[in-house]
Design an enzyme around this catalytic site. Structure first.
Site, PDB file in Angstrom:
ATOM      1  CD  GLU A  83      -2.717  -1.319   2.505  1.00 19.59           C
ATOM      2  OE1 GLU A  83      -2.807  -0.325   3.252  1.00 19.59           O
ATOM      3  OE2 GLU A  83      -3.352  -2.366   2.699  1.00 19.59           O
ATOM      4  CG  ASN A 273     -14.691   1.739  12.416  1.00 14.12           C
ATOM      5  OD1 ASN A 273     -13.685   1.707  11.723  1.00 14.12           O
ATOM      6  ND2 ASN A 273     -14.975   0.810  13.305  1.00 14.12           N
ATOM      7  CG  ASP A 318     -15.900  -0.435   9.173  1.00 15.46           C
ATOM      8  OD1 ASP A 318     -15.117   0.357   9.741  1.00 15.46           O
ATOM      9  OD2 ASP A 318     -15.519  -1.336   8.400  1.00 15.46           O
ATOM     10  CE  LYS A 345     -14.728   1.829   5.360  1.00 12.44           C
ATOM     11  NZ  LYS A 345     -14.080   1.226   6.543  1.00 12.44           N
ATOM     12  CB  CYS A 612     -10.248 -19.184   9.079  1.00  8.66           C
ATOM     13  SG  CYS A 612     -10.293 -20.471  10.341  1.00  8.66           S
TER      14      CYS A 612
END
Ligand code: CA
Length: 696
Positions: A83, A273, A318, A345, A612
């Site tokens: 990133e 958030n 979120d 967002k 997972c």
């Protein structure tokens, strides 16, 4: 003289001044403030303190970009993605790979000058949502400064890579992580942290760049009132919370963007958030929950609060408001305004007066169903009450937690006067548990799988596109559709170019003024990070730290494209002729036999989804970053228990989960994986199109 011609003339003059002078990085505030006088360099993560990500270089332009080719590349020895926005100072490139390893390279040739491994804790990956990535580093007066995923901040000598100082910025007993890039402002290294989904109390810290000494800390949400407040701002914020929010930290981490206006001496912080996601669980009794999902302006040298604008009062979905905040001076309604711009967002493009935090405009750039509009009188969203979720009823809301726009960098081109960013449509079935069942050091988003699901027709198919947004008119100018969501960060240049990677594994140059596709190359992976441009000895380069990365490729399962190509730093120039190796194809092999019952496989699927899935992907589909368990080798199958319970691969990021998964559950999860691999054996990963390029 037109602005564009003037910019080109300035660049030609400066091209001659650039040359490799060794890795000294003698960068201070005056040089960063005057960054446009050094177009050959990229000295801070957004190139300027205002985070414009526009390069004044124009030797590569819309007339000749068809001749772009690979100059050099560097394999970063991982598939864990990137990133990172690299920096370039006086012919030397500084970049950071997975696990926070720092590289200094000859920016012209890619020759390694030094490499420094800060030895971040690889098992800390368990306490992060989205991979061991870093969005970048800082340089300051001969130092290279970066953070580690497990909460350290450190400086090394820019000439040698030798460590200078190394401090902890977070409590190692709490699930904090750091993925954001530090910025250095007035000699102070500003760094935030992450962990909103696990449960932390967000804050921003500033350390002396020379010594690593802590100078100030600004908490983004209040702590337990019984312990007293750190500042008047926290006392004010605490009035907007109810219940015992501090037990889970409250959230609000500043995990990505900062920007700085040196004239106003204001540092802008974007906050994340809340924890839990549901405000009903987090703050029973309501309240705005300051400073969740806000833009907060602070004095750079003291961290003192000046103003805030909260995009989402009582944040509930979120919605991190940590996306890039770009500063520009633009004419709105005939009046020149000092603005701060964010493509949030939450799906709205916000333009604020950055002198005082007043909202100037906010328009949705995607389909938004959490709010119908932003009331310009109050600056507050008008929520769609029929879309509020409960413990009994899930509701599909747009945007999703992947965001209408996430951390992928955006760019403001002062010549086209447009802002460019990758946007996406998506929805998410939100719900909440009946009571907040908080688990320390664990994923705590408190979604309720037992809530009634909305009908399948409520789903929102995920799509992606790059927007050219007119911030003065506050509307979309045009868009470039892509094959799916999660496209790359954007660079614009004075060569009338818009450059970005796509989720389909292409690196592309478009004409910035109208979006015409001018050149592309298949690179076999997403280039999600922000590209940069620089020059050395008069020759212009374009670079990107390429690798599929972030939340959607990790958590998204089948929504995300699959890329199995190693993470690579790619550097391009006109006429570049370097070639990339092809990615070997991999096939899902027949798994070992299993005589597990259908009930045990179903139990395994439920246990997989609980523990997972957030890394290995929904429906066992991993996008290539984290190992795709359908491809497990015979040796991995044989070692399954010792990996999951014994931590046999902790050094590769797979910590032991013995504290949260029982041995019978591990057996059931294994049976589920075997059943899926058996069904899908013979499927192939890999790309044979790497480096195919073209001018259309
Ligand atoms: Ca978040």
């Amino acid at each position: 003289m037109s602005p564009r011609f003037g910019m080109i003339a300035a660049c030609l003059w400066f091209l001659g001044a650039a040359s490799a002078q060794g890795a000294v990085a003698d960068v201070g505030g005056a040089r960063i403030i005057a960054a446009d006088k050094e177009p050959q360099n990229w000295m801070t993560v957004g190139r300027t303190y205002g985070e414009g990500r526009f390069s004044p270089l124009a030797a590569i332009n819309d007339r000749n970009v068809g001749r772009l080719g690979l100059a050099w590349y560097l394999d970063l020895d991982t598939k864990l993605g990137s990133e990172t926005t690299p920096l370039v100072v006086d012919g030397v490139m500084y970049t950071v790979g997975a696990w926070n390893v720092i590289y200094a390279l000859d920016a012209k040739t890619g020759r390694l000058l030094w490499r420094y491994d800060p030895k971040s804790r690889h098992d800390w990956l368990r306490y992060m949502c989205c991979g061991p990535a870093s969005r970048g580093l800082a340089v300051w007066k001969g130092r290279v400064i970066a953070a580690t995923i497990d909460g350290r901040l450190f400086a090394v000598d820019a000439a040698t890579g030798k460590p200078l100082w190394d401090v902890r910025t977070t409590d190692p007993n709490k699930p904090y992580s750091i993925t954001g890039a530090p910025r250095v402002v007035r000699g102070l290294v500003v760094i935030g942290n992450a962990g909103g989904e696990f449960g932390v109390r967000g804050y921003v810290s500033a350390y002396a760049a020379t010594s690593g000494k802590l100078k100030w800390r600004f908490y983004t949400v209040p702590g337990n009132p019984a312990k007293g407040f750190e500042s008047k701002a926290m006392a004010m914020a605490a009035k907007t919370w109810h219940g015992k929010w501090w037990r889970s930290g409250g959230g609000g981490p500043a995990w990505d963007a900062f920007s700085y206006d040196p004239d106003l001496d204001l540092l802008y912080v974007g906050t994340g958030n809340g924890n839990a996601w549901s405000r009903d669980l987090r703050s029973p009794g309501g309240g705005d929950n300051l400073f969740l999902c806000s833009i907060v302006a602070l004095r750079a040298d003291t961290g003192r609060y000046v103003w805030h604008y909260q995009e989402v009062p009582g944040e509930n979905w979120d919605y991190d408001c940590v996306q890039q905040m770009t500063l520009a001076d633009i004419k709105i309604g005939g009046v020149e305004r000092k603005v701060l711009m964010q493509a949030s967002k939450d799906g709205f493009f916000y333009v604020l007066d950055r002198t005082n935090g007043k909202l100037l405009s906010a328009q949705p750039f995607v389909h938004t169903t959490w709010a119908s509009r932003i009331d310009m009188k109050t600056g507050r969203p008008v929520e769609n009450e029929q879309n509020l979720y409960t413990d009994k009823q899930a509701k599909v809301v747009s945007p999703s937690p992947f965001g209408a726009h996430n951390w992928q960098p955006m760019s403001y081109d002062p010549l086209t006067r447009l802002v460019y960013f990758p946007a996406q449509e998506s929805g998410w079935a939100y719900s909440r548990t009946t009571t907040f069942d908080y688990h320390p050091m664990a994923w705590n988003i408190s979604q309720n799988p037992k809530a009634k699901r909305p009908p399948a027709s409520a789903n929102v198919p995920a799509t992606g596109f790059t927007l050219a947004w007119d911030p003065a008119a506050n509307k979309e100018a045009w868009r470039i559709p892509h094959g799916g969501p999660w496209n790359g960060g954007v660079l614009t240049t004075a060569g009338n170019l818009l450059i970005e990677g796509t989720q389909g594994g292409e690196f592309v140059a478009y004409r910035a003024s109208n979006g015409d596709k001018l050149w592309h190359m298949h690179i076999g992976t997403g280039a999600v990070a922000g590209p940069i441009s620089y020059s050395v000895d008069g020759e212009q380069y374009i670079a990107v730290s390429a690798g599929w990365a972030g939340s959607l490729p990790i958590i998204g399962g089948g929504i995300a494209a699959i890329h199995d190509t190693p993470t690579r730093l790619l550097v391009f120039k006109l006429g570049g002729g370097e070639t990339l190796p092809q990615t070997p194809r991999r096939v899902i092999a027949p798994p070992p036999p299993s005589n597990a019952s259908a009930a045990e496989i179903a139990r395994g699927e439920a246990a997989y989804n609980k523990t997972c899935r957030i890394c290995h992907g929904g429906d066992l589909v991993s996008s290539g970053m984290i190992p795709d368990l359908r491809f497990m080798s015979a040796a991995t199958h044989a070692e399954f228990d010792s990996i999951v319970l014994g931590g046999a691969r902790a050094d590769r990021g797979m910590a032991s989960f013995a504290d949260s998964v029982s041995a019978p559950d591990v057996e059931a999860i294994h049976a589920y994986i075997i059943s899926v691999a058996k069904r899908e054996q013979g499927r192939v990963f890999g790309s044979d199109r790497i480096q195919e390029s073209g001018s259309k």
